[in-house]
Design an enzyme around this catalytic site. Structure first.
Site, PDB file in Angstrom:
ATOM      1  N   TYR A   1       0.836  -1.208   0.000  1.00 28.86           N
ATOM      2  CA  TYR A   1       0.000   0.000   0.000  1.00 28.86           C
ATOM      3  C   TYR A   1       0.871   1.259   0.000  1.00 28.86           C
ATOM      4  CZ  TYR A   1      -3.833   3.099   1.490  1.00 28.86           C
ATOM      5  OH  TYR A   1      -4.763   4.102   1.577  1.00 28.86           O
TER       6      TYR A   1
ATOM      7  N   LYS B   1       0.926   4.136  -2.879  1.00 29.83           N
ATOM      8  CA  LYS B   1       0.555   5.528  -2.606  1.00 29.83           C
ATOM      9  C   LYS B   1       1.726   6.475  -2.844  1.00 29.83           C
ATOM     10  CE  LYS B   1      -3.740   4.787  -1.719  1.00 29.83           C
ATOM     11  NZ  LYS B   1      -4.786   5.315  -2.604  1.00 29.83           N
TER      12      LYS B   1
END
Ligand code: NAP
Length: 247
Positions: A155, A159
């Site tokens: 993640y 991002k």
């Protein structure tokens, strides 16, 4: 209203932050096209809420990682609305695990949804914006991509990747009057954070200087500002909305 007569695409919008962004844009006069993965009932009710605000809504069930499907959606939105002024790359998932337990599938699913999805929509929509010499793109990133979070290697990488995409694309399209920014969010009260354990939730609350999670409605208003004409001199930036959590 700042968005009167305009058209926006918001990805992953049946629930949570995407839904709130759609509703805020519609409240401010924008017609909205959005997509979702599975939540057909939520998507239908969002369309009705947008219509009740006097705006047009078009919804698509598709995987943001599927470029052909994305291109088809963008073409159809262009055909029906006649313009695409704003794009919000919001669709995102987590598959949190320590890296030793993280499978190749966990990595691919998160990177394909969060990062490739943003590339797919940016590539498909930018052609319309370049022709119009106008547009604004907002990538919904996370402080996880700014500071890195244990248990979120996939993640955090996705991002952080969205931040790189934002900065590079902003430079590519600035001369055509298109802005590209990233919104790095802290903890926001949605289904994504509702699944956290009570202990983890409390430990996060203890470290957030404002001592609360943000709301999707707050994010909707920040996103609308960053997409609006009032923010046209902001581009290539990462704006943090995290209650003071990250440095
Ligand atoms: P959420 O409540 O879990 O909603 C995610 C939305 O994305 C859903 O509508 C889902 O569709 C859609 N989606 C997921 N995978 C998709 C795919 N492959 N194709 C199309 N749509 C897909 O999440 P959220 O909290 O609103 O998060 C929205 C964005 O904010 C994400 O990018 C997330 O990383 C970011 N963010 C959230 C937080 C937070 O604390 N909540 C913090 C930082 C950043 P279905 O409804 O059909 O499943």
């Amino acid at each position: 209203m700042s968005f009167e007569g305009r058209a926006a695409i918001v990805t992953g919008a049946a629930r949570g932050i995407g839904r709130a962004i759609c509703l805020e844009l519609a409240r401010q006069g924008c017609n909205v096209a959005f997509n979702y993965a599975r939540s057909a009932g939520h998507a239908e009710s969002l369309s009705s809420e947008i219509a009740a605000l006097g705006r047009e809504a078009i919804r698509f069930q598709l995987d943001v990682a599927d470029y052909t499907a994305v291109e088809g959606m963008v073409k159809e939105v262009g055909r029906q609305f006649g313009r695409i002024d704003h794009l919000v790359n919001n669709a995102g998932i987590v598959r949190d695990k320590l890296i030793l337990r993280m499978s190749e599938g966990d990595w691919d699913e998160v990177l394909n949804t969060n990062l490739k999805g943003a590339f797919n929509f940016s590539k498909a929509a930018i052609a319309v914006m370049l022709k119009a010499r106008f547009g604004s793109i907002l990538n919904i990133s996370s402080i996880s991509g700014v500071v890195g979070m244990a248990g979120q290697a996939n993640y955090s990488a996705s991002k952080a990747g969205m931040i790189g995409l934002t900065k590079a694309l902003a430079k590519e399209v600035a001369s055509r009057n298109i802005t590209v920014n990233a919104l790095a969010l802290g903890l926001i009260a949605t289904d994504m954070t509702r699944s956290l354990s009570d202990d983890y939730r409390q430990s996060m609350l203890d470290t957030i200087p404002l001592k609360r999670f943000g709301t999707p409605e707050e994010v909707g208003r920040i996103a609308a500002f960053l997409l609006s004409d009032d923010a046209r001199y902001i581009t290539g930036q990462v704006i943090q909305a995290d209650g003071g959590l990250a440095p």
